[in-house]
Design an enzyme around this catalytic site. Structure first.
Site, PDB file in Angstrom:
ATOM      1  N   LYS A   1      94.204  64.056  68.294  1.00 34.28           N
ATOM      2  CA  LYS A   1      93.019  64.782  68.748  1.00 34.28           C
ATOM      3  C   LYS A   1      93.473  65.979  69.587  1.00 34.28           C
ATOM      4  O   LYS A   1      94.472  65.886  70.311  1.00 34.28           O
ATOM      5  CB  LYS A   1      92.126  63.896  69.621  1.00 34.28           C
TER       6      LYS A   1
ATOM      7  N   HIS B   1      91.078  67.188  74.870  1.00 34.49           N
ATOM      8  CA  HIS B   1      89.666  67.304  75.224  1.00 34.49           C
ATOM      9  C   HIS B   1      89.531  67.672  76.696  1.00 34.49           C
ATOM     10  O   HIS B   1      90.323  67.258  77.539  1.00 34.49           O
ATOM     11  CB  HIS B   1      88.943  65.982  74.944  1.00 34.49           C
TER      12      HIS B   1
ATOM     13  N   HIS C   1      89.912  65.292  79.726  1.00 35.07           N
ATOM     14  CA  HIS C   1      91.190  64.929  80.343  1.00 35.07           C
ATOM     15  C   HIS C   1      91.662  65.971  81.366  1.00 35.07           C
ATOM     16  O   HIS C   1      92.718  65.801  81.975  1.00 35.07           O
ATOM     17  CB  HIS C   1      92.269  64.758  79.274  1.00 35.07           C
TER      18      HIS C   1
END
Length: 530
Positions: free
Chosen positions: A95, A98, A101
């Site tokens: 991923k 994001h 985080h």
């Protein structure tokens, strides 16, 4: 509580490092500074007990000389350094990074930086999520869409889109869920080829490194959830069962009792969960590092999870959990691009860079040489980092672009501008920085205010490291900046007597060094031109 007020010698004033809190006030008309503090080592002031507070006055010349001369010295070495392991950032693989985080990353980096400043032995640990049913879903998506990792032009984007699509299908199709569980069970038990999984890990780390580089963050070690898969931690599970800490319920799920509640520790097929992997990881880390502190920088939502981890581990090894702490933080609300969608961190940093580029081009004060991609990228990340760290750690906050990127008032951009202004003054004033302070001619009230604030820096650092609160340093910087900006407007270095100019420049220099060090501790790269 008694308070002793006395005059204090220069020698004793240099040794006021063992304190809990310090308040300094400057009395311009009386030509003295008043220092109030509570001290951990009260014997140095001949006090009767450790709970006493102390107040003393220092005449102006002694105070200025001591503070200005000491700022150029390196911090005292910690005679009792602690081993501190900090688990922070910890995104999932396959991923993009994001924005969720972001806070863990920059708060964890700050905590690592300030502990290193105090000479503690710090291990920066990034514990990456590379295990769990999510990889069953990803594997299902790759196979169902007949996608080969080696053929991807933009692998992270493609992997994420594949996962999102598979996850949507699983929400409405139980067969997809079951297939994903089967895939993960096969992965955990080593019954399937892990070549794809290894490639995905490699791709993700390369992508993450780009983001960390932009933020100026480095890790000492990368650990993986997969290190604590069912096969790897079978001895730990057996030990927990033998101690009666976990047991199987009627459905075959293994559970643990935590504060009279049953929490699932292993699935019925013996697949691991976050809880089982984190318990095994903590036990392993204590064996590896023999840490004094193990800090988990994870949001407020995981409070119950870490309470369970610490409770279970404490029953196996009490020493292991003595230094364990969950460093909680609130969430960011409203962080989105101009398109209005919540996005990934690279998109946020790109937009911050673009906005700073536009702002720099419009500003009359911007040097042409400073309008470049690197400077604008640093300014953009500065805005994001300082805007976050000025908040109280455990509070949620709303992100607003205009406030984060403002060049006036309390902002990261304003701090960068001041550092550049002071650097320019040092290089273009026509006088040299003296080797020592001779402050007899430094009579301006604003200089007393600036030096009083410089003297508070150590107290701000001590409180920040004790509370794991970056906002203490950020708010300190904003207050210092207001005094220094006033000094810039009221006190000349050029076109004055040379000795006076050099001593004034020393005050400005000490302010710049303090701002630079504080920015570095916060995780911001100080600029020298903008």
């Amino acid at each position: 509580m008694d308070q002793a007020t006395t005059k204090i010698s220069t020698k004793n004033f240099k040794n006021i490092n063992n304190y809990e809190n310090m308040h300094i006030s400057y009395k311009h008309k009386q030509n003295v500074f008043t220092v109030d503090l509570s001290n951990n080592d009260s014997q140095s002031f001949n006090a009767k007990n450790e709970s006493e507070q102390f107040g003393f006055e220092v005449e102006r010349r002694t105070f200025l000389k001591t503070v200005l001369d000491n700022i150029k010295e390196k911090p005292l070495l910690n005679c009792k350094p602690k081993k501190i392991v900090i688990d922070f950032s910890s995104p999932n693989i396959a991923k993009p990074f994001h924005v969720g985080h972001l806070r863990s990353t920059i708060i964890g980096n700050f905590i690592a930086n300030i502990n290193e400043y105090f000479s503690n032995d710090v291990v920066r640990l990034n514990y990456l999520g590379d295990w769990g049913t999510q990889f069953g879903l990803l594997q299902y998506g790759l196979e169902s869409q007949n996608i080969a990792i080696s053929d991807m032009d933009n692998p992270i984007k493609t992997l994420y889109e594949v996962y999102v699509q598979a996850n949507k299908l699983s929400a409405s199709d139980e067969n997809v869920q079951n297939k994903a569980k089967e895939y993960f069970s096969a992965i955990e038990q080593g019954k399937t080829n892990l070549a794809n999984w290894r490639k995905i890990r490699e791709i993700t780390v390369k992508e993450l490194d780009k983001v960390y580089h932009r933020l100026g963050i480095k890790f000492d070690e990368y650990h993986w959830e997969s290190e604590y898969n069912g096969h790897a931690i079978k001895d730990t599970i057996t030990n927990l069962e033998n101690q009666g800490i976990i047991s199987a319920d009627v459905s075959g799920i293994k559970v643990a009792k935590v504060k009279d509640k049953s929490v699932t520790f292993l699935k019925s097929d013996n697949s691991t969960l976050y809880l089982s992997r984190d318990v095994a990881a903590l036990l392993d880390r204590y064996k590896r590092y023999r840490f004094d502190k193990m800090l988990y920088v994870v949001d407020n939502a995981q409070t119950d999870h870490f309470a369970a981890v610490f409770d279970i581990v404490e029953r196996l090894d009490r020493d292991c959990t003595r230094g364990c702490e969950h460093i909680k933080f609130g969430r960011i609300k409203g962080m989105s691009t101009r398109s209005g969608n919540v996005v990934f961190l690279n998109n946020i940093l790109d937009e911050a860079k673009e906005k700073m580029y536009e702002q720099q081009k419009k500003s009359k004060n911007t040097r042409r040489s400073a309008i470049n991609e690197e400077t604008c990228d640093i300014l953009g990340s500065t805005a994001v980092v300082i805007n976050d760290l000025k908040q109280r750690r455990q509070k949620d906050y709303v992100f607003q672009w205009d406030k984060a990127l403002q060049s006036e008032g309390d902002s990261g951009i304003k701090l960068q501008y001041l550092h550049c202004r002071l650097w320019s003054l040092e290089n273009n004033s026509g006088v040299a920085i003296p080797a020592a302070a001779e402050p007899d001619g430094l009579n301006e009230e604003v200089i007393g205010d600036v030096v009083a604030e410089l003297a508070r820096f150590d107290d701000a650092l001590n409180r920040a490291v004790s509370e794991n609160e970056a906002c203490i340093i950020v708010n300190y910087l904003f207050k210092l900046a207001r005094h220094v900006n006033r000094m810039c407007n009221e006190v000349k270095v050029k076109n004055v007597e040379n000795d006076l100019g050099t001593q004034r420049l020393l005050v400005f220099h000490c302010a710049r060094l303090t701002i630079k060090k504080a920015l570095e501790i916060l995780g911001v790269k100080p600029l020298f031109e903008m």
